[in-house]
Design an enzyme around this catalytic site. Sequence first.
Site, PDB file in Angstrom:
ATOM      1  CG  HIS A   1      -6.595  -0.038  -0.935  1.00  0.00           C
ATOM      2  ND1 HIS A   1      -6.720  -0.700   0.265  1.00  0.00           N
ATOM      3  CD2 HIS A   1      -7.690  -0.413  -1.660  1.00  0.00           C
ATOM      4  CE1 HIS A   1      -7.824  -1.437   0.271  1.00  0.00           C
ATOM      5  NE2 HIS A   1      -8.426  -1.278  -0.885  1.00  0.00           N
TER       6      HIS A   1
ATOM      7  CB  CYS B   1      -0.968  -0.008   1.180  1.00  0.00           C
ATOM      8  SG  CYS B   1      -0.181  -0.016   2.816  1.00  0.00           S
TER       9      CYS B   1
ATOM     10  CG  HIS C   1      -4.029  -0.206   4.460  1.00  0.00           C
ATOM     11  ND1 HIS C   1      -3.360  -1.032   3.586  1.00  0.00           N
ATOM     12  CD2 HIS C   1      -5.145   0.199   3.800  1.00  0.00           C
ATOM     13  CE1 HIS C   1      -4.059  -1.138   2.464  1.00  0.00           C
ATOM     14  NE2 HIS C   1      -5.142  -0.385   2.568  1.00  0.00           N
TER      15      HIS C   1
END
Length: 181
Positions: free
Chosen positions: A152, A90, A140
């Site tokens: 993502h 990510c 994240h």
Amino acid sequence: MDVLCSVDVAAVRAEPNEDAERVTELLRGEPVEVEERRRGWARIRTAYDYPGWVREDELSGVKGDPIEEARRYLGAPYLWGGMTERGIDCSGLVHMAYRWLGRLIPRDADQQEAAGAPVDESDLVRGDLITYGEDERATHIAFWLGDGRILHSTEREGVDGVVEEVEPTQLRPQRRRLIRL
């Protein structure tokens, strides 16, 4: 950084001529800072602080949209620590999207969160970032696309890789910050 290498490989020379010693190479998309221009050559400094000369025609100006750069990776598999189409995580996706535009940002989600300016949810616009985490640091990060959608790189049951999707219901409670780089 204000320009990018626009060819696959550009020789960086010790002096501004083709016969000068090759001191390193630039790779396509690598951001550099131009310090001087002379007779078709540019004295540059790389992101890793390496100086040298490269032909001006091997450089291009920076323009573009980080979302569009991130979309280059759609379908790439998730890979912890990855930064290529063969596998990307990510924060690698965010890092590379900006890097393709000549802007170096931190590599990891928590560092990216710290580098961003806070944004109120009511001011969130396409291209802003959302960080997530269950503890005291971001683990994240995702691009905000608008209309409840994110872009993502993720790995969860049924999804492996770079996707555009409605923000998953299990992710929403883990939101930490909304930021703009």
